[in-house]
Design a protein around this motif. Structure first.
Motif, PDB file in Angstrom:
ATOM      1  N   LEU A 283       0.819  -1.212   0.000  1.00 22.35           N
ATOM      2  CA  LEU A 283       0.000   0.000   0.000  1.00 22.35           C
ATOM      3  C   LEU A 283       0.853   1.262   0.000  1.00 22.35           C
ATOM      4  CD1 LEU A 283      -2.705  -1.410   2.356  1.00 22.35           C
ATOM      5  CD2 LEU A 283      -3.134  -0.542   0.035  1.00 22.35           C
ATOM      6  N   ILE A 284       1.929   1.263   0.752  1.00 19.42           N
ATOM      7  CA  ILE A 284       2.820   2.423   0.757  1.00 19.42           C
ATOM      8  C   ILE A 284       3.439   2.585  -0.640  1.00 19.42           C
ATOM      9  CG2 ILE A 284       4.905   3.432   1.774  1.00 19.42           C
ATOM     10  CD1 ILE A 284       2.331   3.383   3.603  1.00 19.42           C
ATOM     11  N   ALA A 285       3.814   1.471  -1.254  1.00 18.74           N
ATOM     12  CA  ALA A 285       4.353   1.529  -2.623  1.00 18.74           C
ATOM     13  C   ALA A 285       3.314   2.093  -3.591  1.00 18.74           C
ATOM     14  CB  ALA A 285       4.825   0.144  -3.070  1.00 18.74           C
ATOM     15  N   PHE A 286       2.064   1.657  -3.473  1.00 16.39           N
ATOM     16  CA  PHE A 286       1.006   2.213  -4.319  1.00 16.39           C
ATOM     17  C   PHE A 286       0.933   3.731  -4.129  1.00 16.39           C
ATOM     18  CE2 PHE A 286      -1.745  -1.888  -4.341  1.00 16.39           C
ATOM     19  CZ  PHE A 286      -1.252  -2.276  -5.572  1.00 16.39           C
TER      20      PHE A 286
ATOM     21  N   PRO B 238      -8.439  -0.022  -7.283  1.00 17.86           N
ATOM     22  CA  PRO B 238      -9.257  -1.170  -6.863  1.00 17.86           C
ATOM     23  C   PRO B 238      -8.579  -2.020  -5.783  1.00 17.86           C
ATOM     24  CG  PRO B 238      -9.293  -0.963  -9.249  1.00 17.86           C
ATOM     25  CD  PRO B 238      -8.252   0.007  -8.746  1.00 17.86           C
ATOM     26  N   SER B 239      -7.277  -2.215  -5.896  1.00 20.08           N
ATOM     27  CA  SER B 239      -6.552  -2.992  -4.885  1.00 20.08           C
ATOM     28  C   SER B 239      -6.553  -2.267  -3.542  1.00 20.08           C
ATOM     29  CB  SER B 239      -5.107  -3.228  -5.328  1.00 20.08           C
ATOM     30  OG  SER B 239      -5.055  -3.979  -6.510  1.00 20.08           O
ATOM     31  N   VAL B 240      -6.372  -0.969  -3.579  1.00 21.21           N
ATOM     32  CA  VAL B 240      -6.338  -0.185  -2.339  1.00 21.21           C
ATOM     33  C   VAL B 240      -7.715  -0.206  -1.678  1.00 21.21           C
ATOM     34  CG1 VAL B 240      -5.878   2.077  -1.323  1.00 21.21           C
ATOM     35  CG2 VAL B 240      -4.442   1.241  -3.211  1.00 21.21           C
ATOM     36  N   ILE B 241      -8.764  -0.042  -2.459  1.00 19.41           N
ATOM     37  CA  ILE B 241     -10.126  -0.081  -1.895  1.00 19.41           C
ATOM     38  C   ILE B 241     -10.374  -1.433  -1.241  1.00 19.41           C
ATOM     39  CG2 ILE B 241     -12.588  -0.116  -2.470  1.00 19.41           C
ATOM     40  CD1 ILE B 241     -11.961   2.060  -4.590  1.00 19.41           C
ATOM     41  N   ASP B 242      -9.985  -2.514  -1.893  1.00 19.51           N
ATOM     42  CA  ASP B 242     -10.175  -3.851  -1.311  1.00 19.51           C
ATOM     43  C   ASP B 242      -9.473  -3.971   0.038  1.00 19.51           C
ATOM     44  OD1 ASP B 242     -11.680  -4.665  -3.472  1.00 19.51           O
ATOM     45  OD2 ASP B 242     -10.066  -5.825  -4.402  1.00 19.51           O
ATOM     46  N   LEU B 243      -8.242  -3.467   0.116  1.00 11.50           N
ATOM     47  CA  LEU B 243      -7.471  -3.600   1.354  1.00 11.50           C
ATOM     48  C   LEU B 243      -7.904  -2.613   2.434  1.00 11.50           C
ATOM     49  CD1 LEU B 243      -3.954  -4.350  -0.142  1.00 11.50           C
ATOM     50  CD2 LEU B 243      -5.470  -5.932   1.096  1.00 11.50           C
ATOM     51  N   ALA B 244      -8.671  -1.606   2.066  1.00 14.75           N
ATOM     52  CA  ALA B 244      -9.149  -0.639   3.051  1.00 14.75           C
ATOM     53  C   ALA B 244     -10.089  -1.278   4.073  1.00 14.75           C
ATOM     54  CB  ALA B 244      -9.847   0.529   2.358  1.00 14.75           C
ATOM     55  N   ALA B 245     -10.636  -2.431   3.746  1.00 11.94           N
ATOM     56  CA  ALA B 245     -11.538  -3.130   4.665  1.00 11.94           C
ATOM     57  C   ALA B 245     -10.838  -4.273   5.402  1.00 11.94           C
ATOM     58  CB  ALA B 245     -12.737  -3.672   3.888  1.00 11.94           C
ATOM     59  N   HIS B 246      -9.529  -4.352   5.317  1.00 10.27           N
ATOM     60  CA  HIS B 246      -8.765  -5.443   5.938  1.00 10.27           C
ATOM     61  C   HIS B 246      -8.937  -5.421   7.452  1.00 10.27           C
ATOM     62  CE1 HIS B 246      -5.300  -8.005   6.922  1.00 10.27           C
ATOM     63  NE2 HIS B 246      -5.400  -8.441   5.663  1.00 10.27           N
ATOM     64  N   GLU B 247      -8.878  -6.590   8.070  1.00  5.91           N
ATOM     65  CA  GLU B 247      -9.064  -6.693   9.525  1.00  5.91           C
ATOM     66  C   GLU B 247      -7.908  -6.100  10.326  1.00  5.91           C
ATOM     67  OE1 GLU B 247      -7.284 -11.188  10.127  1.00  5.91           O
ATOM     68  OE2 GLU B 247      -9.421 -10.952   9.769  1.00  5.91           O
ATOM     69  N   ASP B 248      -6.727  -6.037   9.754  1.00  7.78           N
ATOM     70  CA  ASP B 248      -5.548  -5.546  10.471  1.00  7.78           C
ATOM     71  C   ASP B 248      -5.432  -4.028  10.302  1.00  7.78           C
ATOM     72  OD1 ASP B 248      -2.660  -4.843  10.951  1.00  7.78           O
ATOM     73  OD2 ASP B 248      -2.560  -7.002  11.371  1.00  7.78           O
TER      74      ASP B 248
ATOM     75  N   ARG C 224      -2.923  -2.116  10.643  1.00  2.34           N
ATOM     76  CA  ARG C 224      -1.726  -1.689   9.908  1.00  2.34           C
ATOM     77  C   ARG C 224      -2.003  -1.636   8.417  1.00  2.34           C
ATOM     78  NH1 ARG C 224       2.028  -6.204  12.468  1.00  2.34           N
ATOM     79  NH2 ARG C 224       0.101  -7.283  11.916  1.00  2.34           N
ATOM     80  N   VAL C 225      -2.772  -2.583   7.932  1.00  2.00           N
ATOM     81  CA  VAL C 225      -3.127  -2.607   6.508  1.00  2.00           C
ATOM     82  C   VAL C 225      -4.077  -1.454   6.206  1.00  2.00           C
ATOM     83  CG1 VAL C 225      -4.175  -3.961   4.654  1.00  2.00           C
ATOM     84  CG2 VAL C 225      -2.744  -5.099   6.387  1.00  2.00           C
ATOM     85  N   ARG C 226      -5.053  -1.227   7.064  1.00  2.00           N
ATOM     86  CA  ARG C 226      -5.987  -0.108   6.847  1.00  2.00           C
ATOM     87  C   ARG C 226      -5.234   1.228   6.882  1.00  2.00           C
ATOM     88  NH1 ARG C 226      -8.668  -2.960  10.690  1.00  2.00           N
ATOM     89  NH2 ARG C 226      -8.720  -1.201  12.165  1.00  2.00           N
ATOM     90  N   TYR C 227      -4.234   1.340   7.753  1.00  2.00           N
ATOM     91  CA  TYR C 227      -3.419   2.553   7.814  1.00  2.00           C
ATOM     92  C   TYR C 227      -2.698   2.772   6.478  1.00  2.00           C
ATOM     93  CZ  TYR C 227       0.001   5.958   9.524  1.00  2.00           C
ATOM     94  OH  TYR C 227       0.764   7.081   9.694  1.00  2.00           O
ATOM     95  N   GLY C 228      -2.130   1.710   5.930  1.00  2.00           N
ATOM     96  CA  GLY C 228      -1.491   1.798   4.619  1.00  2.00           C
ATOM     97  C   GLY C 228      -2.479   2.214   3.542  1.00  2.00           C
ATOM     98  N   ALA C 229      -3.705   1.686   3.631  1.00  2.37           N
ATOM     99  CA  ALA C 229      -4.741   2.058   2.661  1.00  2.37           C
ATOM    100  C   ALA C 229      -5.105   3.535   2.809  1.00  2.37           C
ATOM    101  CB  ALA C 229      -5.974   1.180   2.839  1.00  2.37           C
ATOM    102  N   ALA C 230      -5.192   4.013   4.043  1.00  2.15           N
ATOM    103  CA  ALA C 230      -5.500   5.430   4.272  1.00  2.15           C
ATOM    104  C   ALA C 230      -4.425   6.314   3.649  1.00  2.15           C
ATOM    105  CB  ALA C 230      -5.633   5.714   5.763  1.00  2.15           C
ATOM    106  N   TYR C 231      -3.172   5.886   3.768  1.00  2.00           N
ATOM    107  CA  TYR C 231      -2.078   6.632   3.144  1.00  2.00           C
ATOM    108  C   TYR C 231      -2.196   6.594   1.616  1.00  2.00           C
ATOM    109  CZ  TYR C 231       2.422   7.731   1.161  1.00  2.00           C
ATOM    110  OH  TYR C 231       3.402   8.272   0.376  1.00  2.00           O
ATOM    111  N   ALA C 232      -2.386   5.407   1.072  1.00  2.09           N
ATOM    112  CA  ALA C 232      -2.376   5.238  -0.381  1.00  2.09           C
ATOM    113  C   ALA C 232      -3.561   5.915  -1.061  1.00  2.09           C
ATOM    114  CB  ALA C 232      -2.353   3.747  -0.727  1.00  2.09           C
TER     115      ALA C 232
END
Length: 172
Positions: A95-98, A108-118, A120-128
């Protein structure tokens, strides 16, 4: 050997020797590979992304995210990892790379990961998200960013709120 000397493979070995994924030596190597911006650096990053080792995958992703010249070749690799990876820190790195590559095709990949349970992943999505929404901002991406602004994790919510403010001029 200085972190700015040697072959790409030697530099990667130096970076892998830094036990801290945010360590200065590791990021000095990544900066050197970014400065070089050559096909050899991209090929090595792609090789690392296919590794069984989490640390190697993360380094490959971090390098790839800095090689904007190769965005058309990097996005398929990163999108594959976004869809198939299980390790939360590797997903965070993707996500940081994106975000660094700032290409709306990753949305689309970032939106999918924005709902991740972790978180840290949601934080990366918020950044991306704020970097890949496009202009004008994609409505689904903006909705995902707004949902993250209401996240139960304060860090995720704070970063997403900043992204909403920067993207919309403060309108939630």
């Amino acid at each position: 050997m200085s972190p700015t000397e040697g072959t790409v493979r030697c530099l990667v070995e130096v970076a892998l020797g830094d036990p801290d994924p945010d360590g200065p030596l590791r990021w000095e190597v990544i900066s050197e590979l970014r400065r070089r911006g050559d096909m050899e650096s991209f090929i090595e990053a792609r090789r690392l992304c296919a590794s069984d080792d989490v640390g190697e995958r993360m380094l490959g992703i971090d390098i790839m995210g800095m090689l904007g010249r190769f965005v058309d070749r990097a996005l398929p690799v990163l999108r594959y990892l976004a869809a198939s990876e299980e390790d939360a820190m590797v997903l965070y790195a993707v996500l940081i790379a994106f975000g660094h590559l700032a290409d709306p095709r990753s949305l689309p990949s970032v939106i999918d990961l924005a709902a991740h349970e972790d978180a840290r992943v949601r934080y990366g999505a918020a950044y991306a998200l704020q970097h890949v929404l496009g202009n004008p901002p994609d409505r689904a991406g903006l909705d995902a960013l707004r949902r993250l602004a209401a996240d139960g994790d304060a860090d995720v919510a704070g970063w997403a709120s900043l992204g909403v403010a920067l993207t919309t001029g403060g309108e939630f």
